[in-house]
Design a protein around this motif. Structure first.
Motif, PDB file in Angstrom:
ATOM      1  N   ILE A 203       0.878  -1.170   0.000  1.00 10.42           N
ATOM      2  CA  ILE A 203       0.000   0.000   0.000  1.00 10.42           C
ATOM      3  C   ILE A 203       0.915   1.219   0.000  1.00 10.42           C
ATOM      4  CG2 ILE A 203      -1.737   1.306   1.278  1.00 10.42           C
ATOM      5  CD1 ILE A 203      -2.614  -1.382   2.523  1.00 10.42           C
TER       6      ILE A 203
ATOM      7  N   ILE B 239      -6.178   1.420   1.071  1.00 11.04           N
ATOM      8  CA  ILE B 239      -6.398   0.454   2.145  1.00 11.04           C
ATOM      9  C   ILE B 239      -7.662  -0.351   1.871  1.00 11.04           C
ATOM     10  CG2 ILE B 239      -6.938   0.197   4.605  1.00 11.04           C
ATOM     11  CD1 ILE B 239      -5.143   2.663   5.088  1.00 11.04           C
ATOM     12  N   GLU B 240      -8.712   0.316   1.441  1.00 12.28           N
ATOM     13  CA  GLU B 240      -9.966  -0.368   1.113  1.00 12.28           C
ATOM     14  C   GLU B 240      -9.761  -1.340  -0.049  1.00 12.28           C
ATOM     15  OE1 GLU B 240     -12.364   3.098   0.441  1.00 12.28           O
ATOM     16  OE2 GLU B 240     -13.011   3.191   2.536  1.00 12.28           O
ATOM     17  N   ARG B 241      -8.983  -0.926  -1.048  1.00 13.03           N
ATOM     18  CA  ARG B 241      -8.697  -1.807  -2.183  1.00 13.03           C
ATOM     19  C   ARG B 241      -7.948  -3.055  -1.728  1.00 13.03           C
ATOM     20  NH1 ARG B 241      -6.672   3.156  -5.959  1.00 13.03           N
ATOM     21  NH2 ARG B 241      -8.578   3.445  -7.153  1.00 13.03           N
ATOM     22  N   ALA B 242      -6.953  -2.866  -0.871  1.00 13.40           N
ATOM     23  CA  ALA B 242      -6.170  -4.005  -0.375  1.00 13.40           C
ATOM     24  C   ALA B 242      -7.066  -4.964   0.403  1.00 13.40           C
ATOM     25  CB  ALA B 242      -5.021  -3.513   0.496  1.00 13.40           C
ATOM     26  N   ALA B 243      -7.911  -4.431   1.259  1.00 12.64           N
ATOM     27  CA  ALA B 243      -8.811  -5.273   2.046  1.00 12.64           C
ATOM     28  C   ALA B 243      -9.761  -6.044   1.138  1.00 12.64           C
ATOM     29  CB  ALA B 243      -9.592  -4.412   3.040  1.00 12.64           C
ATOM     30  N   ARG B 244     -10.299  -5.371   0.133  1.00  9.30           N
ATOM     31  CA  ARG B 244     -11.223  -6.036  -0.785  1.00  9.30           C
ATOM     32  C   ARG B 244     -10.530  -7.142  -1.560  1.00  9.30           C
ATOM     33  NH1 ARG B 244     -12.921  -2.000  -4.101  1.00  9.30           N
ATOM     34  NH2 ARG B 244     -12.067  -2.768  -6.027  1.00  9.30           N
TER      35      ARG B 244
ATOM     36  N   VAL C 196      -7.756  -8.861  -0.739  1.00  2.84           N
ATOM     37  CA  VAL C 196      -7.411  -9.980   0.146  1.00  2.84           C
ATOM     38  C   VAL C 196      -8.666 -10.780   0.504  1.00  2.84           C
ATOM     39  CG1 VAL C 196      -6.541 -10.572   2.442  1.00  2.84           C
ATOM     40  CG2 VAL C 196      -5.311  -8.922   1.039  1.00  2.84           C
ATOM     41  N   ALA C 197      -9.779 -10.106   0.777  1.00  2.87           N
ATOM     42  CA  ALA C 197     -11.024 -10.804   1.111  1.00  2.87           C
ATOM     43  C   ALA C 197     -11.526 -11.633  -0.077  1.00  2.87           C
ATOM     44  CB  ALA C 197     -12.092  -9.795   1.542  1.00  2.87           C
ATOM     45  N   GLU C 198     -11.500 -11.063  -1.267  1.00  2.00           N
ATOM     46  CA  GLU C 198     -11.944 -11.798  -2.451  1.00  2.00           C
ATOM     47  C   GLU C 198     -11.040 -12.999  -2.718  1.00  2.00           C
ATOM     48  OE1 GLU C 198     -14.650 -11.478  -4.126  1.00  2.00           O
ATOM     49  OE2 GLU C 198     -15.355  -9.505  -3.492  1.00  2.00           O
TER      50      GLU C 198
END
Length: 114
Positions: free
Chosen positions: A70, A87-92, A94-96
């Motif tokens: 990031i 940060i939101e992109r990274a979380a999305r 990793v979750a996907e």
């Protein structure tokens, strides 16, 4: 003042490519990022990444490892700067990716598998 630019804040993530990154895991994450419209740019790292990824990768028989970055400014100071969007992109991403894992994923990461 340094001329180092790095990756732009808000421009998406970096994904390490090099000896500290599993090439098939790199491809899976890059493909998933494209599918979910998460911008990622390859980040060449020719040696140790300076992250816990190195220790994970060489643990026991080896663990397939990928490292997402990031973009950040003023790291390790009281005034670090980051784009919340990254940060939101990274979380999305990793979750996907985690949600997509199944029994065949580990076998597909074998370097001698096609």
């Amino acid at each position: 003042m340094s001329d180092d630019v790095g990756f732009p804040l808000g421009g998406g993530l970096s994904l390490i490519v090099g000896p500290n990154a599993h090439p098939k895991l790199f491809d899976l994450l890059r493909s998933m990022a494209r599918q979910h419209e998460v911008p990622v740019a390859p980040e060449p790292v020719t040696g140790r990444s300076g992250t816990d990824g190195w220790h994970t990768q060489i643990s026991r028989e080896g663990i397939p490892t990928a490292i997402l970055g990031i973009p950040i400014r003023n790291m390790h100071t009281p005034v670090e700067i980051v784009a919340i969007k990254d940060i939101e992109r990274a979380a999305r991403l990793v979750a996907e990716f985690a949600a997509s894992l199944d029994d065949d994923t580990l076998g597909s990461l074998a370097l001698d598998a096609d």
